[in-house]
Design an enzyme around this catalytic site. Structure first.
Site, PDB file in Angstrom:
ATOM      1  N   GLU A 250      33.212  10.667 -13.623  1.00 33.51           N
ATOM      2  CA  GLU A 250      34.398  10.865 -12.782  1.00 33.51           C
ATOM      3  C   GLU A 250      35.159   9.552 -12.846  1.00 33.51           C
ATOM      4  OE1 GLU A 250      36.706  10.485 -10.034  1.00 33.51           O
ATOM      5  OE2 GLU A 250      35.158  10.850  -8.514  1.00 33.51           O
ATOM      6  N   CYS A 284      40.683   7.412  -6.635  1.00 35.75           N
ATOM      7  CA  CYS A 284      41.070   7.829  -7.986  1.00 35.75           C
ATOM      8  C   CYS A 284      41.982   9.046  -7.973  1.00 35.75           C
ATOM      9  CB  CYS A 284      39.834   8.053  -8.841  1.00 35.75           C
ATOM     10  SG  CYS A 284      38.750   9.228  -8.111  1.00 35.75           S
TER      11      CYS A 284
HETATM   12  C1  SIN Z   1      37.281   8.750  -5.639  1.00 32.85           C
HETATM   13  O1  SIN Z   1      38.245   8.051  -5.389  1.00 32.85           O
HETATM   14  O2  SIN Z   1      36.508   8.459  -6.566  1.00 32.85           O
HETATM   15  C2  SIN Z   1      36.944   9.998  -4.858  1.00 32.85           C
HETATM   16  C3  SIN Z   1      37.949  10.407  -3.885  1.00 32.85           C
HETATM   17  C4  SIN Z   1      37.614  11.710  -3.189  1.00 32.85           C
HETATM   18  O3  SIN Z   1      36.502  12.230  -3.289  1.00 32.85           O
HETATM   19  O4  SIN Z   1      38.499  12.224  -2.539  1.00 32.85           O
END
Ligand code: SIN
Length: 477
Positions: A250, A284
């Site tokens: 991810e 992210c």
């Molecule tokens: C992330 O920023 O890696 C995850 C954000 C989310 O689960 O909403």
């Protein structure tokens, strides 16, 4: 800080272990020392891999209902320790306490979801092509899993890896980010109380490159789940190749947030605030480029900038704060350089962008207009409280701009036109699309990206697949 769950030792094979060398963990708001964690050596990492390997048969053989009961106890403990977990999280990560509480609930929701899904890990009976044979598909745990997790969601990103792993019958070694190990260790302490058997969950701390190299090189580790940058994800992908591990990655995003002329202006502004400034822009799935159509552009910029100016900035543990400090000096310097690059290339600063006087790394959230694709803030993942606004004329221009990135994690669009909602969702190169909403994260929906944003999906009923292998059985009758 005074918190019984703040553990300063690693959790390996069901015992708490220290090491000869230590890593300091500091509060990003003021650099105050919170405590230390072991800087483990290679031998300790191998002890964790051995512990996970030894615990595997006993855990995998338990019934799904049994594993689910352990996970549900962990879920209950997370919620009953919500305040303590949230203060540990805010202290080491910096986010506002309200967001830290939301993160603990969000993390706990993955534990609950996969406890339930464990009981639904059905196999298949396939109509056989031969009269004298029967055909079955079994689902079995992948085996020993390694998880490498980031500092931006120190609880939830671990929960969404350990939950499907344990539900599937795998054992796991977690390596949390150096900046935020205490949330991981607190979770391990609760897992111990919940009755997770020794070796089923292990948490190791220390040098990321060494630990990553040992975990990926080990033939015992059958799967790696990583959340973090695309650069490190690609490196780990390469390191996993010789042992052909299953991979969940991810990685970084560059989410377009598209506002069409027919959008509900108030909803678009609220959505952009939610999608951009959660965790001070350090997620992210953050809106990275705000693309606004000509007819609504000026009204959107004015309303959005007003809403941004109203966001209180400060320490995460102060009441009412909405935007906390950035994680470190590198992040602060990067934010300043992205703003400087955009201004040099002709963008206009409409709001914020200043370091709070006397603060180490707190910034008033910034809005830039007149941003073009050539500017670094449009090309790179910003990971800071900076909202660059770009203008477009036609739907086709919005699609071209939105997809003009190697990343493909999230995208958002605001329009009242139902046909366009579907057309755009189909055209956008992203794993997740928010239509008229800036909030798209939930344990029940698949989370993950396309292109350089990664492989696999976390959460939802698909999230368990990444931790299971299919085994085909042909039975001659
Ligand atoms: C992330 O920023 O890696 C995850 C954000 C989310 O689960 O909403």
């Amino acid at each position: 800080m005074d918190a019984p769950l703040l553990r300063q030792e690693c959790f390996i094979g069901g015992t708490w272990q220290s090491g000869p060398d230590q890593l300091d963990v500091c509060n990003p708001a003021d650099d105050a020392l919170l405590g230390t964690v072991p800087l483990l050596d290679k031998a300790s990492i191998h002890r964790a891999i051995d512990a996970a390997e030894q615990a595997l048969p006993g855990w995998a053989v338990r019934t799904a209902a049994d594993r689910a009961a352990v996970l549900m106890r962990l879920h209950g403990l997370m919620l009953s320790h919500l305040e303590e977990l949230a203060s540990i999280l805010t202290a080491e990560q910096g986010k506002p306490l309200a967001e830290a509480r939301d993160e603990i609930r969000y993390g706990a929701s993955y534990i609950e979801w996969f406890a339930e899904e464990a009981k639904r890990a059905y196999g298949e009976i396939i109509p056989s092509p031969a009269a004298d044979r029967r055909l079955f598909v079994l689902r079995q745990p992948v085996g020993v899993v390694a998880a490498i997790t980031p500092w931006n969601f120190p609880c939830a990103m671990i929960a969404r890896k350990i939950a499907p792993a344990l539900a599937a019958g795998c054992t796991i070694i977690v390596k949390p980010a150096e900046q935020t190990p205490f949330s991981a260790l607190a979770l391990a302490a609760l897992a111990e109380q919940a009755g997770v058997p020794p070796g089923v969950l292990n948490v190791v701390t220390g040098d990321a490159a060494m630990i990553g190299a040992e975990l990926t090189a080990s033939p015992v580790v059958r799967k790696l789940s990583f959340t973090g940058s695309t650069r490190i994800g690609a490196l780990l992908y390469e390191q996993c190749a010789p042992t052909i591990k299953k991979l969940s990655l991810e990685l970084g995003g560059n989410a377009p947030f598209i506002v069409f002329d027919d959008a509900d202006l108030d909803a678009a502004v609220a959505g952009a605030i939610a999608a951009k400034f959660r965790n001070a822009g350090q997620t992210c799935v953050c809106a990275n480029r705000i693309l606004v159509q000509d007819g609504i552009h000026d009204r959107f910029v004015a309303a959005f900038a007003d809403a941004v100016r109203a966001l209180p900035v400060g320490r995460g543990d102060c009441d009412g704060v909405r935007v906390g400090p950035l994680i470190d000096d590198r992040a602060a310097a990067r934010l300043e350089s992205l703003i400087a690059d955009a201004l040099e290339q002709g963008a206009e600063l409409v709001a914020g962008g200043e370091r709070l006087p006397g603060s180490l790394r707190m910034f008033t959230p910034a809005v830039l207009q007149g941003v073009t694709s050539k500017m670094l803030c449009a090309q790179d993942e910003i990971f800071a409280p900076l909202a660059p606004i770009m203008r477009f004329a036609r739907e086709a221009d919005a699609i071209a701009l939105a997809n003009d990135t190697p990343a493909g994690l999230a995208a958002y669009l605001f329009t009242r036109d139902a046909a366009r909602q579907w057309r755009m969702t189909e055209a956008l190169e992203a794993g997740m699309v928010g239509v008229n909403t800036g909030a798209i994260s939930s344990a029940v929906s698949p989370f993950g990206g396309v292109k350089l944003s990664g492989l696999g999906r976390e959460g939802s009923r698909h999230g368990l697949d990444d931790y299971m292998e299919l085994k085909t059985m042909w039975l001659a009758a």
